[in-house]
Design an enzyme around this catalytic site. Structure first.
Site, short mmCIF file in Angstrom:
data_model
loop_
_atom_site.label_atom_id
_atom_site.label_comp_id
_atom_site.label_asym_id
_atom_site.label_seq_id
_atom_site.Cartn_x
_atom_site.Cartn_y
_atom_site.Cartn_z
N CYS A 8 25.40 83.64 33.25
CA CYS A 8 25.94 84.07 34.28
C CYS A 8 25.64 83.25 35.49
O CYS A 8 25.51 82.09 35.47
CB CYS A 8 25.71 85.75 34.40
SG CYS A 8 24.25 85.94 35.22
N ARG A 14 24.36 90.05 34.69
CA ARG A 14 25.28 90.05 33.57
C ARG A 14 24.64 89.37 32.11
O ARG A 14 24.64 90.14 31.22
CB ARG A 14 26.63 89.55 33.80
CG ARG A 14 27.52 90.39 34.66
CD ARG A 14 28.61 89.60 35.07
NE ARG A 14 28.04 88.45 36.09
CZ ARG A 14 29.03 87.45 36.85
NH1 ARG A 14 30.47 87.64 36.50
NH2 ARG A 14 28.52 86.67 37.59
N ASP A 123 31.24 90.52 38.25
CA ASP A 123 29.76 90.58 38.81
C ASP A 123 29.29 91.81 39.54
O ASP A 123 29.89 92.04 40.47
CB ASP A 123 29.42 89.32 39.52
CG ASP A 123 28.08 89.17 39.95
OD1 ASP A 123 27.20 89.80 39.55
OD2 ASP A 123 27.81 87.75 40.52
#
Length: 155
Positions: A8, A14, A123
């Protein structure tokens, strides 16, 4: 396939959720693969975001030892599969880190790899715990598809 790396942005949200959830499933399913995570813009040594820790803890997964790490050329060479959270992350890896078609052949978004032609995984950074819970549920669903695909491949 021996090593998967999730990627990420900062390696605090994440990709951490994906790494630790996947690892917990691999342990439960007795799948002997290495699972790690990195960030395309990660600082080295940051702990997971407090909401990431909370949502994983809520699901009985401990990520207290996590420290962020930036993605490197070596990571691409060592990994068998690199799964990103967004198309932008994939673009960065293909255009900065990849040196060959062999490298490109192991780079995918997580959604693309499990057969979903959909948007990126949003996100949750800077958002509330509910947003992190939604992110966890989305990643859990995708990782469950990933595990099913891996189990079929190793039969």
């Amino acid at each position: 396939m021996k090593k998967i790396i999730f990627v990420c942005t900062g390696n605090t949200c994440r990709s951490v959720i994906a790494e630790y959830y996947t690892r917990s499933v691999f342990i439960r399913e007795n799948i002997g693969m290495i699972v790690e995570s990195r960030g395309v813009h990660a600082s080295r040594g940051e702990m997971a975001n407090t909401n990431t820790i909370a949502v994983l803890d809520e699901n009985h997964i401990d990520c207290s030892t996590h420290v962020s790490r930036p993605f490197t050329f070596e990571d691409l060479q060592e990994a068998d599969l690199v799964l990103t959270m967004t198309q932008d992350h994939l673009f960065i890896l293909k255009n900065i880190f990849s040196k060959s078609e062999k490298d490109n052949a192991k780079l995918f978004t997580l959604k693309e790899y499990v057969g979903i032609k959909d948007s990126d995984i949003r996100d949750p950074f800077g958002c509330d715990l509910e947003t992190y819970k939604f992110c966890f549920d989305e990643i859990k669903y995708l990782v469950d598809l990933l595990v099913k695909k891996i189990k079929e491949e190793i039969r």
